[in-house]
Scaffold this motif. Structure first.
Motif, PDB file in Angstrom:
ATOM      1  N   PRO A  19       0.756  -1.301  -0.068  1.00  0.00           N
ATOM      2  CA  PRO A  19       0.118  -0.001  -0.095  1.00  0.00           C
ATOM      3  C   PRO A  19       0.761   1.247   0.027  1.00  0.00           C
ATOM      4  O   PRO A  19       0.071   2.477  -0.485  1.00  0.00           O
ATOM      5  CB  PRO A  19      -0.759  -0.303   1.318  1.00  0.00           C
ATOM      6  N   LEU A  20       2.050   1.110   0.374  1.00  0.00           N
ATOM      7  CA  LEU A  20       2.978   2.336   0.411  1.00  0.00           C
ATOM      8  C   LEU A  20       3.963   2.504  -0.631  1.00  0.00           C
ATOM      9  O   LEU A  20       3.924   3.824  -1.273  1.00  0.00           O
ATOM     10  CB  LEU A  20       3.764   2.356   1.703  1.00  0.00           C
ATOM     11  N   VAL A  21       4.473   1.454  -1.171  1.00  0.00           N
ATOM     12  CA  VAL A  21       5.401   1.438  -2.243  1.00  0.00           C
ATOM     13  C   VAL A  21       5.149   0.267  -3.082  1.00  0.00           C
ATOM     14  O   VAL A  21       5.773  -0.544  -3.242  1.00  0.00           O
ATOM     15  CB  VAL A  21       6.942   1.192  -1.433  1.00  0.00           C
ATOM     16  N   PRO A  22       4.000   0.376  -3.859  1.00  0.00           N
ATOM     17  CA  PRO A  22       3.460  -0.525  -4.732  1.00  0.00           C
ATOM     18  C   PRO A  22       4.374  -0.823  -5.792  1.00  0.00           C
ATOM     19  O   PRO A  22       4.273  -1.976  -6.624  1.00  0.00           O
ATOM     20  CB  PRO A  22       2.077  -0.112  -5.195  1.00  0.00           C
ATOM     21  N   LEU A  23       5.379   0.158  -6.114  1.00  0.00           N
ATOM     22  CA  LEU A  23       6.174  -0.093  -7.261  1.00  0.00           C
ATOM     23  C   LEU A  23       7.442  -0.798  -6.918  1.00  0.00           C
ATOM     24  O   LEU A  23       8.387  -1.195  -8.001  1.00  0.00           O
ATOM     25  CB  LEU A  23       6.585   1.346  -7.990  1.00  0.00           C
ATOM     26  N   GLY A  43       4.103  -9.611 -13.119  1.00  0.00           N
ATOM     27  CA  GLY A  43       4.011  -8.121 -12.932  1.00  0.00           C
ATOM     28  C   GLY A  43       5.026  -7.417 -12.306  1.00  0.00           C
ATOM     29  O   GLY A  43       4.871  -6.385 -12.239  1.00  0.00           O
ATOM     30  N   TYR A  44       6.328  -8.079 -11.987  1.00  0.00           N
ATOM     31  CA  TYR A  44       7.323  -7.450 -11.351  1.00  0.00           C
ATOM     32  C   TYR A  44       8.602  -8.144 -11.642  1.00  0.00           C
ATOM     33  O   TYR A  44       8.749  -9.490 -11.890  1.00  0.00           O
ATOM     34  CB  TYR A  44       7.206  -7.742  -9.832  1.00  0.00           C
ATOM     35  N   GLU A  45       9.403  -7.604 -12.433  1.00  0.00           N
ATOM     36  CA  GLU A  45      10.634  -7.909 -12.612  1.00  0.00           C
ATOM     37  C   GLU A  45      11.751  -7.821 -11.343  1.00  0.00           C
ATOM     38  O   GLU A  45      11.342  -7.084 -10.495  1.00  0.00           O
ATOM     39  CB  GLU A  45      11.570  -6.965 -13.660  1.00  0.00           C
ATOM     40  N   THR A  46      12.635  -8.691 -11.478  1.00  0.00           N
ATOM     41  CA  THR A  46      13.440  -8.881  -9.849  1.00  0.00           C
ATOM     42  C   THR A  46      14.741  -8.958 -10.370  1.00  0.00           C
ATOM     43  O   THR A  46      15.307  -9.461 -11.498  1.00  0.00           O
ATOM     44  CB  THR A  46      12.783 -10.184  -9.094  1.00  0.00           C
ATOM     45  N   CYS A  47      15.637  -8.858  -9.367  1.00  0.00           N
ATOM     46  CA  CYS A  47      17.227  -9.002  -9.136  1.00  0.00           C
ATOM     47  C   CYS A  47      17.536  -9.858  -8.095  1.00  0.00           C
ATOM     48  O   CYS A  47      17.304  -9.473  -6.957  1.00  0.00           O
ATOM     49  CB  CYS A  47      17.831  -7.767  -9.429  1.00  0.00           C
ATOM     50  N   VAL A  48      18.251 -10.874  -8.091  1.00  0.00           N
ATOM     51  CA  VAL A  48      18.701 -11.784  -6.922  1.00  0.00           C
ATOM     52  C   VAL A  48      20.186 -11.300  -6.792  1.00  0.00           C
ATOM     53  O   VAL A  48      20.988 -11.444  -7.741  1.00  0.00           O
ATOM     54  CB  VAL A  48      18.768 -13.049  -7.622  1.00  0.00           C
ATOM     55  N   VAL A  49      20.561 -10.917  -5.355  1.00  0.00           N
ATOM     56  CA  VAL A  49      21.673 -10.358  -5.196  1.00  0.00           C
ATOM     57  C   VAL A  49      22.146 -11.255  -3.719  1.00  0.00           C
ATOM     58  O   VAL A  49      21.569 -10.666  -2.765  1.00  0.00           O
ATOM     59  CB  VAL A  49      21.682  -8.889  -5.047  1.00  0.00           C
ATOM     60  N   PHE A 101      19.504 -11.229  -1.268  1.00  0.00           N
ATOM     61  CA  PHE A 101      18.415 -10.273  -1.340  1.00  0.00           C
ATOM     62  C   PHE A 101      17.491 -10.565  -2.689  1.00  0.00           C
ATOM     63  O   PHE A 101      18.173 -10.861  -3.920  1.00  0.00           O
ATOM     64  CB  PHE A 101      18.835  -9.079  -1.544  1.00  0.00           C
ATOM     65  N   VAL A 102      16.236 -10.361  -2.809  1.00  0.00           N
ATOM     66  CA  VAL A 102      15.491 -10.272  -3.987  1.00  0.00           C
ATOM     67  C   VAL A 102      14.777  -8.949  -4.064  1.00  0.00           C
ATOM     68  O   VAL A 102      13.958  -8.737  -3.436  1.00  0.00           O
ATOM     69  CB  VAL A 102      14.336 -11.614  -4.297  1.00  0.00           C
ATOM     70  N   ALA A 103      15.408  -8.366  -5.084  1.00  0.00           N
ATOM     71  CA  ALA A 103      14.836  -7.078  -5.262  1.00  0.00           C
ATOM     72  C   ALA A 103      13.834  -6.849  -6.432  1.00  0.00           C
ATOM     73  O   ALA A 103      14.097  -7.509  -7.489  1.00  0.00           O
ATOM     74  CB  ALA A 103      15.822  -5.658  -5.583  1.00  0.00           C
ATOM     75  N   GLY A 104      12.540  -6.178  -6.474  1.00  0.00           N
ATOM     76  CA  GLY A 104      11.779  -6.160  -7.563  1.00  0.00           C
ATOM     77  C   GLY A 104      11.249  -4.685  -7.848  1.00  0.00           C
ATOM     78  O   GLY A 104      11.140  -3.875  -6.934  1.00  0.00           O
ATOM     79  N   ALA A 105      10.580  -4.571  -8.880  1.00  0.00           N
ATOM     80  CA  ALA A 105       9.884  -3.409  -9.246  1.00  0.00           C
ATOM     81  C   ALA A 105       8.845  -3.773 -10.391  1.00  0.00           C
ATOM     82  O   ALA A 105       8.787  -4.898 -11.036  1.00  0.00           O
ATOM     83  CB  ALA A 105      10.686  -2.227 -10.179  1.00  0.00           C
ATOM     84  N   ARG A 106       7.607  -2.809 -10.282  1.00  0.00           N
ATOM     85  CA  ARG A 106       6.453  -3.550 -10.940  1.00  0.00           C
ATOM     86  C   ARG A 106       6.940  -3.170 -12.498  1.00  0.00           C
ATOM     87  O   ARG A 106       7.272  -2.191 -12.767  1.00  0.00           O
ATOM     88  CB  ARG A 106       5.339  -2.484 -10.622  1.00  0.00           C
ATOM     89  N   LEU A 245      14.796   0.825  -6.336  1.00  0.00           N
ATOM     90  CA  LEU A 245      14.046   1.822  -6.824  1.00  0.00           C
ATOM     91  C   LEU A 245      12.981   1.365  -7.973  1.00  0.00           C
ATOM     92  O   LEU A 245      13.570   0.654  -8.980  1.00  0.00           O
ATOM     93  CB  LEU A 245      14.817   2.916  -7.512  1.00  0.00           C
ATOM     94  N   GLY A 246      11.890   1.574  -7.997  1.00  0.00           N
ATOM     95  CA  GLY A 246      10.885   1.297  -8.909  1.00  0.00           C
ATOM     96  C   GLY A 246      10.119   2.467  -9.573  1.00  0.00           C
ATOM     97  O   GLY A 246       9.545   3.140  -8.780  1.00  0.00           O
ATOM     98  N   GLY A 247      10.420   2.788 -10.928  1.00  0.00           N
ATOM     99  CA  GLY A 247       9.909   3.808 -11.350  1.00  0.00           C
ATOM    100  C   GLY A 247       8.402   3.657 -12.001  1.00  0.00           C
ATOM    101  O   GLY A 247       8.059   2.429 -12.425  1.00  0.00           O
ATOM    102  N   LEU A 248       7.440   4.728 -11.904  1.00  0.00           N
ATOM    103  CA  LEU A 248       6.034   4.384 -12.145  1.00  0.00           C
ATOM    104  C   LEU A 248       6.018   4.608 -13.845  1.00  0.00           C
ATOM    105  O   LEU A 248       5.661   3.545 -14.505  1.00  0.00           O
ATOM    106  CB  LEU A 248       5.286   5.805 -11.883  1.00  0.00           C
ATOM    107  N   SER A 249       6.636   5.533 -14.754  1.00  0.00           N
ATOM    108  CA  SER A 249       6.595   5.818 -16.038  1.00  0.00           C
ATOM    109  C   SER A 249       7.907   5.462 -16.641  1.00  0.00           C
ATOM    110  O   SER A 249       7.760   5.477 -18.005  1.00  0.00           O
ATOM    111  CB  SER A 249       5.980   7.264 -16.375  1.00  0.00           C
ATOM    112  N   GLN A 250       8.901   5.743 -15.992  1.00  0.00           N
ATOM    113  CA  GLN A 250      10.072   5.190 -16.728  1.00  0.00           C
ATOM    114  C   GLN A 250      11.417   4.776 -15.768  1.00  0.00           C
ATOM    115  O   GLN A 250      10.944   4.833 -14.523  1.00  0.00           O
ATOM    116  CB  GLN A 250      10.758   6.741 -17.180  1.00  0.00           C
TER     117      GLN A 250
END
Length: 279
Positions: A19-23, A43-49, A101-106, A245-250
């Motif tokens: 609800p706070l950081v959906p991206l 719906g989310y790309e991720t990076c395994v680090v 760590f598994v990091a993701g962005a929408r 960081l996950g960007g909304l439009s770019q």
């Protein structure tokens, strides 16, 4: 929002559609040598680090072997990672005991998986001891891989030396209003050396108005949804934070610097080079 350190049991700390950081998305996976962890995110790309340890990452039949070579902590060498496209199954197989760590962005376009080795990092160092802003950033998914990723930016940030500030001059990125600013949700996970060190995360919603402050400790997670957000570490300790960081439009980040402190952009060495690397 501050999420205190806890054993998440390999369950997402920041799940999809938060609800706070959906991206953004964030998980910490702890495995013993020989164990595996499977996941797939639509719906989310991720990076395994790997924060520590060595893993093999299998993505749709392709295996990226021996990712990560740090043993003791995040100061013990450079990071490595594997990009996992959205809607794609991934298997993390532990070669050694690992915290990963598994990091993701929408993002909803399926791209091609790839590995980022230590010699492919984009590293920038800026600030100075005099201004108490000396730090190093190791971009795992940064400008070097801009054409291969949808919306996700992943980096590791270190204070150089003990004590000091990071994320200053204060900036925000909570509103899409190009060319001045982009909407990027952000998630941090903090580490300290020695590990009983701690720091402070500020979150000021509006210029020249009081904001919030969180006492962050080793393993703290902070969600940045809105506002200016510098942080600092106690004198005598080093600070690290894993940054998503996950960007909304770019994908490229456009930071809006706090007007009150704008003159600091010209006083802190290397600051504009740092800004240019978040692409």
């Amino acid at each position: 929002m501050h999420i205190p350190p806890h054993d998440n049991g390999n369950r997402p700390i920041v799940d999809v559609d938060h609800p706070l950081v959906p991206l953004t998305y964030f998980n910490i996976v702890k495995l013993q040598a020989g164990e595996i962890y499977d996941y797939r995110l639509d719906g989310y790309e991720t990076c395994v680090v790997p924060a520590t340890g060595t893993v093999d990452v299998a993505v749709e039949g392709e295996t990226f072997a021996q990712i990560g070579h740090r043993r003791t902590d995040v100061w013990d060498g450079d990071p490595e990672g594997v990009y996992v496209p959205c809607g794609t199954g991934a298997r993390i197989a532990a070669r050694t005991d690992t915290e990963t760590f598994v990091a993701g962005a929408r993002y909803d376009v399926q791209l091609t998986p790839f590995a980022v080795r230590a010699d492919e990092l984009d590293v920038v160092q800026y600030g100075s001891d005099d201004t108490k802003t000396h730090r190093k950033i190791k971009h795992i998914l940064g400008a070097n891989h801009h054409e291969r990723v949808g919306r996700l930016l992943v980096s590791e940030l270190y204070t150089v030396g003990a004590g000091g500030w990071s994320g200053f001059p204060s900036h925000k990125h909570d509103t899409d209003r190009l060319p001045d600013e982009t909407r990027h949700d952000e998630t941090y996970n903090f580490r300290f050396r020695p590990d009983y060190g701690s720091g402070l995360q500020m979150l000021q919603r509006a210029d020249n108005e009081p904001g919030d402050a969180y006492h962050v400790m080793n393993g703290s997670t902070v969600l940045i949804d809105k506002g200016y957000h510098p942080c600092c570490v106690l004198p005598g300790y080093e600070m690290y934070y894993f940054t998503i960081l996950g960007g909304l439009s770019q994908r490229s980040l456009k930071q809006y610097f706090q007007p009150t402190h704008a003159e600091q952009l010209h006083r802190i060495p290397g600051i504009m080079d740092m800004v240019a690397r978040f692409k």
